[in-house]
Design an enzyme around this catalytic site. Structure first.
Site, PDB file in Angstrom:
ATOM      1  N   GLN A  36      37.305 -14.821 -50.907  1.00  0.00           N
ATOM      2  CA  GLN A  36      37.236 -13.982 -52.280  1.00  0.00           C
ATOM      3  C   GLN A  36      37.221 -12.587 -51.823  1.00  0.00           C
ATOM      4  O   GLN A  36      37.728 -11.620 -52.563  1.00  0.00           O
ATOM      5  CB  GLN A  36      36.054 -14.371 -53.016  1.00  0.00           C
ATOM      6  CG  GLN A  36      35.805 -13.415 -54.450  1.00  0.00           C
ATOM      7  CD  GLN A  36      36.814 -13.634 -55.382  1.00  0.00           C
ATOM      8  OE1 GLN A  36      37.618 -14.767 -55.264  1.00  0.00           O
ATOM      9  NE2 GLN A  36      36.990 -12.592 -56.408  1.00  0.00           N
ATOM     10  N   GLU A  37      36.447 -12.145 -50.887  1.00  0.00           N
ATOM     11  CA  GLU A  37      35.957 -10.817 -50.344  1.00  0.00           C
ATOM     12  C   GLU A  37      37.393  -9.996 -49.875  1.00  0.00           C
ATOM     13  O   GLU A  37      37.937  -8.972 -50.190  1.00  0.00           O
ATOM     14  CB  GLU A  37      34.991 -10.815 -49.691  1.00  0.00           C
ATOM     15  CG  GLU A  37      33.806 -11.209 -50.153  1.00  0.00           C
ATOM     16  CD  GLU A  37      33.116 -10.070 -51.146  1.00  0.00           C
ATOM     17  OE1 GLU A  37      33.677  -8.834 -51.242  1.00  0.00           O
ATOM     18  OE2 GLU A  37      32.142 -10.186 -51.748  1.00  0.00           O
ATOM     19  N   SER A  38      38.151 -10.863 -48.981  1.00  0.00           N
ATOM     20  CA  SER A  38      39.165 -10.308 -48.310  1.00  0.00           C
ATOM     21  C   SER A  38      40.206 -10.938 -47.635  1.00  0.00           C
ATOM     22  O   SER A  38      41.335 -10.493 -46.908  1.00  0.00           O
ATOM     23  CB  SER A  38      38.473  -9.875 -46.848  1.00  0.00           C
ATOM     24  OG  SER A  38      38.276 -10.937 -46.124  1.00  0.00           O
TER      25      SER A  38
END
Length: 462
Positions: free
Chosen positions: A316-318
């Site tokens: 989700q972040e990267s």
């Protein structure tokens, strides 16, 4: 004979006849045994234990990391707590649920059971806690089946003895000619076969369709089959007291929000992800995740976290890109801010190991900052804090209390976090304005990805 005497004699005769009839009834009852008195609930309370009969599937009950979990298990566990008794779980094959229940080898059955006329002859059902609509399912490449008429001459595969089979047989009896093939397969197996184009068509309920599309992004639901059916728990015939206790619990769970919380936990995250996004995630966990998987597992073991949760956050972040940099300057696999990097003691935010360690440490810290919130809600609140900040989450909880809502469950915060975008609310909040929708999308996405990763470690015993 005068009229008064005649009336007295008539009353006496009627009394004698009534006594005689009553004596005959008592005598007859003595021959067939005493009238049945239901003590099913008393037996459960006396034993201090209630036995659940269920079946293993990803939407009912399963074992994950040696722990029982699943929608039906969580709801049944809450029912046992409601009664103040221990819950024993027996996972059995679906076709044996009712026979085992009727023979006394379980107290109640909870397995996403659809109520059909045939089944009502076998067991007694609680009041329904959901409605279930069956849908025809095909591969996304299938553009030829647009209506019920288009399945003429086709073959539809379903689980043997299932409610899906019942719906299809009713459809065919109505004059639509097609072939029904039954298999001793799980819903997951059949949907996988559709995705891999081993079969063309199957049927599943709307209640499970969104959930399973996380795991099988190449499938699509086409159109409803038949009428919606109630979903309920079952007890053996005549066990009225236990059935009534179940009904009282289900009504209470609906009123106090517990039912909504469990529904959201297992089905709510399935707010359907776009096909290409899910496909990309499934591709990334094959192409990119393996580069970091051992590293994630090492860190998770040190921090006492589930490595799959860290992996879900990382995507989700990267999207598993170690050089990712956002427009606000957060960097790396776990998108660490400068402040968090200093707090967690790392020097290079673009170093994969340091980024994973900092992200895991920070998540652990946030989990520890919600000691008043029970799991699994605590982890969701910690994830929201990771995204938007601990202070804003506490503001949303305080607002929930002001609005007389339960601040300890994620479905409530899904309502109050967006309110912190409105001046009438954020002007009174300790930490001010909040981009309230962002943490909702973040948490639900992470939990959906986490669920997909967990599926690979699920134990289905029945």
């Amino acid at each position: 004979m005068d009229l008064g005497l005649k009336n007295r004699v008539a009353r006496a005769v009627r009394g004698i006849v009534a006594v005689a009839v009553a004596a005959q009834i008592i005598s007859f009852q003595g021959c067939i045994g005493p009238t049945f008195e239901d003590d099913s609930l008393d037996q459960v309370m006396e034993r201090g234990k209630i036995t659940l009969l269920t079946r293993d599937s990803l939407h009912t009950h399963y074992i994950y990391r040696t722990q029982h979990t699943g929608f039906e298990y969580d709801l049944a566990s809450a029912f046992a707590d409601h009664l103040g008794v221990e819950l024993e779980v027996r996972s059995v094959k679906e076709e044996k649920l009712f026979s085992l229940l009727r023979s006394g080898q379980g107290d109640f059955a909870a397995a996403g059971i659809r109520v059909t006329p045939v089944r009502k002859k076998l067991v007694d059902f609680s009041e329904p806690y959901a409605q279930s609509q069956m849908y025809l399912v095909a591969h996304k490449d299938n553009r030829l089946i647009l209506s019920v008429d288009d399945i003429k001459g086709k073959t539809v595969y379903v689980r043997k003895g299932s409610a899906e089979e019942y719906c299809l047989r009713r459809l065919r009896d109505g004059g639509i000619h097609f072939k029904i093939e039954t298999r001793r397969k799980t819903v997951d197996n059949l949907l996988s076969m559709v995705e891999n184009k081993q079969i063309e068509l199957t049927v599943t309920s709307d209640r499970t369709a969104d959930l399973y599309r996380r795991y099988h992004p190449a499938i699509q639901t086409l159109f409803p089959i038949g009428d919606s059916m109630p979903v309920a728990w079952a007890v053996a015939p005549g066990q009225a007291s236990l059935r009534e206790a179940i009904n009282r619990f289900l009504e209470q769970a609906e009123d106090n929000g517990a039912m909504h919380a469990v529904n959201t936990r297992y089905f709510g995250n399935g707010t359907y992800r776009e096909y290409l996004d899910l496909r990309r995630f499934h591709n990334r966990i094959k192409s990119r995740l393996p580069r970091y998987q051992d590293m994630i597992k090492d860190v998770a073991r040190e921090k006492n976290l589930d490595w799959r949760l860290i992996a879900a956050m990382m995507y989700q972040e990267s999207h598993y890109d170690p050089e990712a940099v956002s427009r606000t300057g957060v960097k790396g696999l776990m998108q660490i801010t400068r402040t968090t990097a200093l707090e967690m003691g790392i020097e290079n935010r673009l170093d994969p190991r340091q980024s994973i360690e900092a992200g895991a440490d920070y998540l652990n810290k946030l989990i520890g900052m919600f000691p008043d919130v029970p799991e699994p809600e605590r982890t969701r609140l910690a994830l929201a804090s990771y995204n938007v900040g601990y202070g804003h989450v506490r503001d949303a909880m305080a607002l929930a209390r002001d609005l007389d809502m339960n601040p300890m469950v994620w479905p409530t915060l899904e309502k109050t976090l967006p309110l912190l975008r409105q001046k009438k609310y954020y002007s009174k909040a300790k930490h001010g304005y909040c981009r309230g929708y962002e943490p909702i999308h973040y948490v639900n996405n992470v939990m959906a990805y986490y669920d997909i990763l967990r599926r690979k470690a699920v134990v289905l015993r029945s």
